[in-house]
Enzyme design. Sequence first.
Site, PDB file in Angstrom:
ATOM      1  N   LYS A 161       1.829   1.850  -3.644  1.00 25.81           N
ATOM      2  CA  LYS A 161       0.629   2.106  -4.444  1.00 25.81           C
ATOM      3  C   LYS A 161       0.134   3.537  -4.191  1.00 25.81           C
ATOM      4  O   LYS A 161      -0.134   4.287  -5.114  1.00 25.81           O
ATOM      5  CB  LYS A 161      -0.453   1.101  -4.030  1.00 25.81           C
ATOM      6  CG  LYS A 161      -1.744   1.248  -4.785  1.00 25.81           C
ATOM      7  CD  LYS A 161      -2.838   0.382  -4.208  1.00 25.81           C
ATOM      8  CE  LYS A 161      -2.435  -1.070  -4.108  1.00 25.81           C
ATOM      9  NZ  LYS A 161      -3.554  -1.958  -3.786  1.00 25.81           N
TER      10      LYS A 161
ATOM     11  N   GLY B 287     -12.557  -0.260   2.964  1.00 24.69           N
ATOM     12  CA  GLY B 287     -12.928  -1.670   2.824  1.00 24.69           C
ATOM     13  C   GLY B 287     -11.833  -2.480   2.142  1.00 24.69           C
ATOM     14  O   GLY B 287     -10.845  -1.944   1.659  1.00 24.69           O
ATOM     15  N   ASP B 288     -12.026  -3.777   2.126  1.00 23.25           N
ATOM     16  CA  ASP B 288     -11.188  -4.716   1.371  1.00 23.25           C
ATOM     17  C   ASP B 288     -12.017  -6.004   1.328  1.00 23.25           C
ATOM     18  O   ASP B 288     -13.249  -5.948   1.510  1.00 23.25           O
ATOM     19  CB  ASP B 288      -9.819  -4.919   2.052  1.00 23.25           C
ATOM     20  CG  ASP B 288      -8.841  -5.711   1.192  1.00 23.25           C
ATOM     21  OD1 ASP B 288      -8.364  -5.177   0.186  1.00 23.25           O
ATOM     22  OD2 ASP B 288      -8.560  -6.888   1.509  1.00 23.25           O
TER      23      ASP B 288
ATOM     24  N   THR C 269     -12.027   0.788  -8.154  1.00 24.94           N
ATOM     25  CA  THR C 269     -10.901  -0.141  -8.320  1.00 24.94           C
ATOM     26  C   THR C 269     -11.035  -0.901  -9.635  1.00 24.94           C
ATOM     27  O   THR C 269     -10.078  -1.005 -10.413  1.00 24.94           O
ATOM     28  CB  THR C 269     -10.810  -1.116  -7.132  1.00 24.94           C
ATOM     29  OG1 THR C 269     -10.855  -0.363  -5.929  1.00 24.94           O
ATOM     30  CG2 THR C 269      -9.526  -1.923  -7.175  1.00 24.94           C
TER      31      THR C 269
ATOM     32  N   GLN D 145       0.822  -1.224   0.000  1.00 23.01           N
ATOM     33  CA  GLN D 145       0.000   0.000   0.000  1.00 23.01           C
ATOM     34  C   GLN D 145       0.855   1.273   0.000  1.00 23.01           C
ATOM     35  O   GLN D 145       0.480   2.277  -0.603  1.00 23.01           O
ATOM     36  CB  GLN D 145      -0.914  -0.025   1.240  1.00 23.01           C
ATOM     37  CG  GLN D 145      -2.077   0.922   1.172  1.00 23.01           C
ATOM     38  CD  GLN D 145      -3.260   0.364   0.384  1.00 23.01           C
ATOM     39  OE1 GLN D 145      -3.630  -0.785   0.546  1.00 23.01           O
ATOM     40  NE2 GLN D 145      -3.827   1.176  -0.481  1.00 23.01           N
TER      41      GLN D 145
ATOM     42  N   LYS E   3      -2.759  -0.888   6.709  1.00 24.53           N
ATOM     43  CA  LYS E   3      -3.749  -1.926   6.394  1.00 24.53           C
ATOM     44  C   LYS E   3      -4.240  -2.528   7.700  1.00 24.53           C
ATOM     45  O   LYS E   3      -3.520  -2.504   8.702  1.00 24.53           O
ATOM     46  CB  LYS E   3      -3.109  -3.020   5.533  1.00 24.53           C
ATOM     47  CG  LYS E   3      -4.109  -3.880   4.792  1.00 24.53           C
ATOM     48  CD  LYS E   3      -4.566  -3.262   3.494  1.00 24.53           C
ATOM     49  CE  LYS E   3      -5.723  -4.029   2.876  1.00 24.53           C
ATOM     50  NZ  LYS E   3      -6.103  -3.508   1.549  1.00 24.53           N
TER      51      LYS E   3
HETATM   52  P1  NDP Z   1     -14.657  -8.936  -2.202  1.00 23.09           P
HETATM   53  O1  NDP Z   1     -14.726  -9.558  -0.863  1.00 23.09           O
HETATM   54  O2  NDP Z   1     -15.723  -7.988  -2.627  1.00 23.09           O
HETATM   55  O3  NDP Z   1     -14.549 -10.062  -3.332  1.00 23.09           O
HETATM   56  C1  NDP Z   1     -13.554 -11.027  -3.367  1.00 23.09           C
HETATM   57  C2  NDP Z   1     -13.979 -12.021  -4.418  1.00 23.09           C
HETATM   58  O4  NDP Z   1     -12.937 -12.939  -4.691  1.00 23.09           O
HETATM   59  C3  NDP Z   1     -15.166 -12.852  -3.981  1.00 23.09           C
HETATM   60  O5  NDP Z   1     -15.979 -13.100  -5.106  1.00 23.09           O
HETATM   61  C4  NDP Z   1     -14.492 -14.123  -3.491  1.00 23.09           C
HETATM   62  O6  NDP Z   1     -15.314 -15.258  -3.478  1.00 23.09           O
HETATM   63  C5  NDP Z   1     -13.440 -14.269  -4.534  1.00 23.09           C
HETATM   64  N1  NDP Z   1     -12.379 -15.187  -4.161  1.00 23.09           N
HETATM   65  C6  NDP Z   1     -11.706 -15.278  -2.998  1.00 23.09           C
HETATM   66  N2  NDP Z   1     -10.795 -16.260  -3.049  1.00 23.09           N
HETATM   67  C7  NDP Z   1     -10.892 -16.788  -4.295  1.00 23.09           C
HETATM   68  C8  NDP Z   1     -10.220 -17.813  -4.987  1.00 23.09           C
HETATM   69  N3  NDP Z   1      -9.244 -18.506  -4.407  1.00 23.09           N
HETATM   70  N4  NDP Z   1     -10.586 -18.073  -6.263  1.00 23.09           N
HETATM   71  C9  NDP Z   1     -11.557 -17.389  -6.864  1.00 23.09           C
HETATM   72  N5  NDP Z   1     -12.252 -16.406  -6.260  1.00 23.09           N
HETATM   73  C10 NDP Z   1     -11.916 -16.114  -4.997  1.00 23.09           C
HETATM   74  O7  NDP Z   1     -13.219  -8.217  -2.275  1.00 23.09           O
HETATM   75  P2  NDP Z   1     -12.714  -7.090  -3.259  1.00 23.09           P
HETATM   76  O8  NDP Z   1     -13.319  -7.267  -4.597  1.00 23.09           O
HETATM   77  O9  NDP Z   1     -12.854  -5.794  -2.571  1.00 23.09           O
HETATM   78  O10 NDP Z   1     -11.145  -7.400  -3.300  1.00 23.09           O
HETATM   79  C11 NDP Z   1     -10.583  -8.320  -4.224  1.00 23.09           C
HETATM   80  C12 NDP Z   1      -9.093  -8.102  -4.296  1.00 23.09           C
HETATM   81  O11 NDP Z   1      -8.827  -6.752  -4.716  1.00 23.09           O
HETATM   82  C13 NDP Z   1      -8.320  -8.267  -2.992  1.00 23.09           C
HETATM   83  O12 NDP Z   1      -7.041  -8.753  -3.291  1.00 23.09           O
HETATM   84  C14 NDP Z   1      -8.225  -6.837  -2.475  1.00 23.09           C
HETATM   85  O13 NDP Z   1      -7.151  -6.679  -1.590  1.00 23.09           O
HETATM   86  C15 NDP Z   1      -7.974  -6.102  -3.779  1.00 23.09           C
HETATM   87  N6  NDP Z   1      -8.274  -4.691  -3.776  1.00 23.09           N
HETATM   88  C16 NDP Z   1      -9.509  -4.226  -3.428  1.00 23.09           C
HETATM   89  C17 NDP Z   1      -9.775  -2.872  -3.467  1.00 23.09           C
HETATM   90  C18 NDP Z   1     -11.139  -2.345  -3.219  1.00 23.09           C
HETATM   91  O14 NDP Z   1     -11.350  -1.134  -3.414  1.00 23.09           O
HETATM   92  N7  NDP Z   1     -12.117  -3.151  -2.833  1.00 23.09           N
HETATM   93  C19 NDP Z   1      -8.718  -1.891  -3.774  1.00 23.09           C
HETATM   94  C20 NDP Z   1      -7.467  -2.485  -4.202  1.00 23.09           C
HETATM   95  C21 NDP Z   1      -7.261  -3.836  -4.159  1.00 23.09           C
HETATM   96  P3  NDP Z   1     -15.936 -15.858  -2.091  1.00 23.09           P
HETATM   97  O15 NDP Z   1     -17.160 -15.044  -1.864  1.00 23.09           O
HETATM   98  O16 NDP Z   1     -16.186 -17.279  -2.418  1.00 23.09           O
HETATM   99  O17 NDP Z   1     -14.906 -15.677  -1.012  1.00 23.09           O
END
Ligand code: NDP
Length: 446
Positions: free
Chosen positions: A115, A166-167, A210, A112, A127
């Site tokens: 970034k 959030g994350d 994002t 972070q 974080k």
């Molecule tokens: P969410 O919790 O909204 O979504 C995560 C998604 O990934 C869910 O659909 C989850 O499924 C899925 N998932 C988790 N593990 C796996 C796996 N092994 N294979 C396939 N799918 C999987 O999180 P975000 O979308 O917010 O975050 C996603 C990524 O982006 C993270 O790495 C986060 O750190 C990064 N990020 C997020 C930001 C943001 O603004 N939200 C900013 C910058 C980075 P399930 O429901 O089954 O767990």
Amino acid sequence: MSNNYIKEVLETVKKRNPGESEFYQAVSEIFESLEPAIERHPEFKEAALLERIVEPERQIIFRVSWQDDKGKVHVNRGFRIQFNSALGPYKGGIRFHPSVYIGIIKFLGFEQIFKNSLTGLMMGGGKGGSDFDPKGKSESEIMRFCQSFMNELYRHIGADTDVPAGDIGVGGREVAYMFGQWKKLTKLFNGVLTGKGLDFGGSLGRTEATGYGCVYFCEEMLKKIEDSFDGKTVVISGSGNVAIYACEKAMQLGAKVVAMSDSNGFIYDKDGINLDTVKQIKEVKRERIKGYLNEHKSAKFNGKSSDIWNIDCDIALPCATQNELGKEAAEALVRNKCLAVAEGANMPCTPEAIQVFLNNDILFGPGKAANAGGVATSGLEMAQDSQRLTWSFEEVDEKLHEIMTNIYKTVSRTAEEYGTPDNFVNGANIGGFLKVARAMIAQGLV
Ligand code: NDP
């Protein structure tokens, strides 16, 4: 890597942080890129800059006790890592997931720093999170957990000191519960958290930022080969916040998204995913992606999430979680003539996979550049909160687009300046690092 100074510091990181493999992986990946910068700037070694930058300024670990709907008491562990404040207040999200431990939060906090530096906004790196699993919990259990988490966290954060967001597992609902408790405990209504609801200080465009930003970054990369999203086939892992809005923007730009996943598997729809159905399943019903098949009979489901990368595509956007795309998956993408990969998630590609992309001239956008749009828009939310004003969606989106284009320019220029043109991993790591390093030296030994 041949630089002895870097090797020594890396060795110390390993010894000092036993068992924290993700943190060590993140530090090694960045250090690997920094070699030319360390050699060009001997002042960094003199200032012991690498030793200082790998040590968080502050690490807070706390107990979070809460009661479920049946009255049973549970105890989770809460974390907040205030990693580096050279460029501004600590800034970084909160993750609720059973896999969370100090090594994950430190890897995310470390990434972070660089970034946030790339966004050009005044934000340091931090974080937080907990090993709490929000899956299957009732609304009131989620609320009680968030309140209990904030009962300790509020002492350590503030609009000008540390601004969480959030994350994974923490979306608008959880941020709102935490904000409510912050207000109750402090009497302050300010921009202490970002990703808030639009009625109480949130920014239009933050939810989309994002995912949209990742696509904007990828669009800039594609221009390099005089190409675009138009008419391309795209595969996106995950179906959470980042994945959904990456899908939305890719489709707006004329691409066809054919697959999305969750941790139980992926769906493949050769005619193109219906995003309204995915939003309904994930944002409203909070159910599994497999449910997509109930509405779209011709779609297919595969129970192995990581097999999603075997699907033929022009562009791959890993938007789920760390280390979800390994060497074999990268080789499959190369075989299928994929043109570009941009990381929506944090560290989704393993170092081996990244090497495969670089060796095969696939355009590769690392997460700290490609997914910086989320935190950048959080920075814009902080600016609006300070002004007590709200900007229109178009205004925020335009600023986001400009920030992502500028990040691409910084990354691409830096890669060139340091002798590795088109290596955006080096460009992002060195570009993000230099600004933090200069600020740390200017601010003295603090
Ligand atoms: P969410 O919790 O909204 O979504 C995560 C998604 O990934 C869910 O659909 C989850 O499924 C899925 N998932 C988790 N593990 C796996 C796996 N092994 N294979 C396939 N799918 C999987 O999180 P975000 O979308 O917010 O975050 C996603 C990524 O982006 C993270 O790495 C986060 O750190 C990064 N990020 C997020 C930001 C943001 O603004 N939200 C900013 C910058 C980075 P399930 O429901 O089954 O767990």
